[in-house]
Motif scaffolding. Structure first.
Motif, PDB file in Angstrom:
ATOM      1  N   GLU A  25       0.833  -1.198   0.000  1.00 15.06           N
ATOM      2  CA  GLU A  25       0.000   0.000   0.000  1.00 15.06           C
ATOM      3  C   GLU A  25       0.868   1.248   0.000  1.00 15.06           C
ATOM      4  OE1 GLU A  25      -2.623  -0.143   3.316  1.00 15.06           O
ATOM      5  OE2 GLU A  25      -3.861  -1.772   2.509  1.00 15.06           O
ATOM      6  N   GLY A  26       0.303   2.336  -0.544  1.00 12.14           N
ATOM      7  CA  GLY A  26       0.955   3.637  -0.473  1.00 12.14           C
ATOM      8  C   GLY A  26       2.278   3.705  -1.196  1.00 12.14           C
ATOM      9  N   ARG A  27       3.260   4.316  -0.540  1.00  5.48           N
ATOM     10  CA  ARG A  27       4.575   4.513  -1.144  1.00  5.48           C
ATOM     11  C   ARG A  27       5.297   3.187  -1.380  1.00  5.48           C
ATOM     12  NH1 ARG A  27       8.282   8.979   1.575  1.00  5.48           N
ATOM     13  NH2 ARG A  27       6.476  10.203   0.846  1.00  5.48           N
ATOM     14  N   GLU A  28       5.056   2.214  -0.511  1.00  5.01           N
ATOM     15  CA  GLU A  28       5.702   0.913  -0.675  1.00  5.01           C
ATOM     16  C   GLU A  28       5.277   0.251  -1.981  1.00  5.01           C
ATOM     17  OE1 GLU A  28       6.216  -3.367   1.693  1.00  5.01           O
ATOM     18  OE2 GLU A  28       4.709  -1.889   2.334  1.00  5.01           O
ATOM     19  N   TYR A  29       4.010   0.437  -2.357  1.00  7.53           N
ATOM     20  CA  TYR A  29       3.528  -0.141  -3.617  1.00  7.53           C
ATOM     21  C   TYR A  29       4.298   0.431  -4.806  1.00  7.53           C
ATOM     22  CZ  TYR A  29       0.461  -1.032  -7.590  1.00  7.53           C
ATOM     23  OH  TYR A  29      -0.029  -1.407  -8.813  1.00  7.53           O
ATOM     24  N   ALA A  30       4.483   1.754  -4.822  1.00  7.32           N
ATOM     25  CA  ALA A  30       5.211   2.394  -5.919  1.00  7.32           C
ATOM     26  C   ALA A  30       6.660   1.924  -5.968  1.00  7.32           C
ATOM     27  CB  ALA A  30       5.145   3.912  -5.771  1.00  7.32           C
ATOM     28  N   GLU A  31       7.283   1.765  -4.797  1.00  7.39           N
ATOM     29  CA  GLU A  31       8.679   1.319  -4.762  1.00  7.39           C
ATOM     30  C   GLU A  31       8.811  -0.117  -5.277  1.00  7.39           C
ATOM     31  OE1 GLU A  31       9.834   1.833  -0.755  1.00  7.39           O
ATOM     32  OE2 GLU A  31      10.006   4.036  -0.886  1.00  7.39           O
ATOM     33  N   LEU A  32       7.915  -1.003  -4.851  1.00  2.94           N
ATOM     34  CA  LEU A  32       7.989  -2.392  -5.286  1.00  2.94           C
ATOM     35  C   LEU A  32       7.654  -2.534  -6.766  1.00  2.94           C
ATOM     36  CD1 LEU A  32       6.414  -4.310  -2.263  1.00  2.94           C
ATOM     37  CD2 LEU A  32       8.820  -3.958  -2.812  1.00  2.94           C
ATOM     38  N   LEU A  33       6.735  -1.710  -7.251  1.00  2.00           N
ATOM     39  CA  LEU A  33       6.402  -1.750  -8.668  1.00  2.00           C
ATOM     40  C   LEU A  33       7.597  -1.332  -9.519  1.00  2.00           C
ATOM     41  CD1 LEU A  33       4.118  -2.233 -10.734  1.00  2.00           C
ATOM     42  CD2 LEU A  33       3.553   0.197 -10.544  1.00  2.00           C
ATOM     43  N   GLY A  34       8.281  -0.270  -9.094  1.00  2.12           N
ATOM     44  CA  GLY A  34       9.489   0.146  -9.810  1.00  2.12           C
ATOM     45  C   GLY A  34      10.587  -0.897  -9.722  1.00  2.12           C
ATOM     46  N   GLU A  35      10.677  -1.580  -8.575  1.00  2.70           N
ATOM     47  CA  GLU A  35      11.678  -2.634  -8.427  1.00  2.70           C
ATOM     48  C   GLU A  35      11.377  -3.811  -9.343  1.00  2.70           C
ATOM     49  OE1 GLU A  35      13.515  -3.645  -4.431  1.00  2.70           O
ATOM     50  OE2 GLU A  35      12.343  -5.467  -4.829  1.00  2.70           O
ATOM     51  N   ASP A  36      10.096  -4.147  -9.511  1.00  2.00           N
ATOM     52  CA  ASP A  36       9.708  -5.222 -10.430  1.00  2.00           C
ATOM     53  C   ASP A  36      10.133  -4.910 -11.863  1.00  2.00           C
ATOM     54  OD1 ASP A  36       8.636  -6.610  -8.361  1.00  2.00           O
ATOM     55  OD2 ASP A  36       6.581  -6.658  -9.119  1.00  2.00           O
ATOM     56  N   ARG A  37       9.884  -3.678 -12.286  1.00  2.00           N
ATOM     57  CA  ARG A  37      10.256  -3.279 -13.654  1.00  2.00           C
ATOM     58  C   ARG A  37      11.774  -3.319 -13.823  1.00  2.00           C
ATOM     59  NH1 ARG A  37       7.183   1.830 -16.026  1.00  2.00           N
ATOM     60  NH2 ARG A  37       8.220   0.915 -17.825  1.00  2.00           N
ATOM     61  N   ALA A  38      12.503  -2.890 -12.807  1.00  2.00           N
ATOM     62  CA  ALA A  38      13.962  -2.912 -12.891  1.00  2.00           C
ATOM     63  C   ALA A  38      14.492  -4.344 -12.928  1.00  2.00           C
ATOM     64  CB  ALA A  38      14.561  -2.153 -11.699  1.00  2.00           C
ATOM     65  N   ILE A  39      13.870  -5.246 -12.165  1.00  2.00           N
ATOM     66  CA  ILE A  39      14.292  -6.654 -12.168  1.00  2.00           C
ATOM     67  C   ILE A  39      14.080  -7.260 -13.547  1.00  2.00           C
ATOM     68  CG2 ILE A  39      13.659  -8.948 -11.317  1.00  2.00           C
ATOM     69  CD1 ILE A  39      13.192  -7.683  -8.571  1.00  2.00           C
ATOM     70  N   ARG A  40      12.919  -7.018 -14.147  1.00  2.00           N
ATOM     71  CA  ARG A  40      12.641  -7.570 -15.477  1.00  2.00           C
ATOM     72  C   ARG A  40      13.610  -7.008 -16.517  1.00  2.00           C
ATOM     73  NH1 ARG A  40       7.112  -7.232 -13.500  1.00  2.00           N
ATOM     74  NH2 ARG A  40       6.245  -9.353 -13.445  1.00  2.00           N
ATOM     75  N   SER A  41      13.908  -5.716 -16.426  1.00  2.00           N
ATOM     76  CA  SER A  41      14.835  -5.103 -17.381  1.00  2.00           C
ATOM     77  C   SER A  41      16.237  -5.689 -17.221  1.00  2.00           C
ATOM     78  CB  SER A  41      14.878  -3.582 -17.176  1.00  2.00           C
ATOM     79  OG  SER A  41      13.610  -3.008 -17.397  1.00  2.00           O
ATOM     80  N   LEU A  42      16.665  -5.905 -15.986  1.00  2.00           N
ATOM     81  CA  LEU A  42      17.999  -6.448 -15.735  1.00  2.00           C
ATOM     82  C   LEU A  42      18.117  -7.879 -16.251  1.00  2.00           C
ATOM     83  CD1 LEU A  42      20.803  -6.237 -14.435  1.00  2.00           C
ATOM     84  CD2 LEU A  42      19.780  -6.949 -12.273  1.00  2.00           C
ATOM     85  N   VAL A  43      17.097  -8.699 -15.994  1.00  2.00           N
ATOM     86  CA  VAL A  43      17.143 -10.095 -16.440  1.00  2.00           C
ATOM     87  C   VAL A  43      17.177 -10.165 -17.959  1.00  2.00           C
ATOM     88  CG1 VAL A  43      15.888 -12.274 -16.480  1.00  2.00           C
ATOM     89  CG2 VAL A  43      16.027 -10.973 -14.361  1.00  2.00           C
TER      90      VAL A  43
END
Length: 224
Positions: A25-43
């Motif tokens: 929820e909240g700011r944590e959701y935005a941080e985890l969503l950005g982390e997911d995109r970064a993980i996919r891009s890195l892989v």
């Protein structure tokens, strides 16, 4: 409506599942969503030749642990000799996220009916200056031979180096985009050609997913 709604997002919770499994929820959701995109891009960046189709991410709520499932057409390239490549990739992801990473490599059963791999193959051919019509026809022929019920491919941009951008579509079989039970795989890929970027959209219809029939209760009823 079928041309405006994402075919996979339109069927989430019915015949399709989310590519990420976690809650925040909240700011944590935005941080985890950005982390997911970064993980996919890195892989994808680290394994450009592995033919990666789909990356699923699951986060455990108790421990700081992330489970990543990578669906690939060439698991040998991703794993490497004695698991060397996958070990290096896991260490990079752990250093990037600061969390414990669990990697699962899953081989794609049929690469000729996977929408993302089809789009990636066409993009590679366009970048090598192969005719878009030839690439689309070959992809459609292979998909239908592999068991697809229908396929549609759309290429848009400066096709063939023309001065004006245009869009061309090729299709074969059925593509029921409004039917929720239809199992449609969709992908949007970009090809960086000499003239400009060319967008490639792929729809693959694999059949209907019907609900499981309820088991009829068997037994006898006796009156008192």
């Amino acid at each position: 409506m079928g041309r405006k709604v994402h075919p996979i997002g339109f069927r989430l919770g019915i015949v399709k599942d989310h590519a990420a499994h976690w809650y925040a929820e909240g700011r944590e959701y935005a941080e985890l969503l950005g982390e997911d995109r970064a993980i996919r891009s890195l892989v994808r960046a680290e394994n450009a030749r592995a033919g990666i189709s789909r990356i699923e991410i699951e986060r455990l709520p108790v421990a700081r642990q992330v489970s990543i499932k990578v669906h690939t057409a060439k698991p040998g390239i991703l794993i490497g000799r004695k698991g060397q490549n996958v070990t290096v990739l896991r260490k990079k992801l752990e250093k990037f996220t600061g969390k414990k990473i669990h990697l699962d490599i899953i081989e794609v059963d049929n690469i000729d009916t996977d929408a993302y791999l089809i789009g990636e193959s066409i993009a590679g051919q366009l970048e090598r200056r192969i005719s878009h019509k030839r690439a689309m026809k070959q992809a459609i022929r292979r998909a239908m031979r592999a068991g697809a019920k229908g396929i549609m491919i759309t290429c848009g941009g400066r096709l063939g180096g023309s001065d004006m951008a245009r869009r061309e579509t090729a299709r074969e079989g059925r593509i029921p985009r409004h039917t929720l039970r239809a199992d449609i795989d969709y992908a949007n890929v970009e090809a960086l050609t000499t003239y400009s970027k060319v967008g490639i959209k792929v729809w693959v219809y694999k059949g209907d997913i019907l609900p499981e029939a309820k088991e009829e209760r068997s037994g006898s009823y006796t009156t008192p």
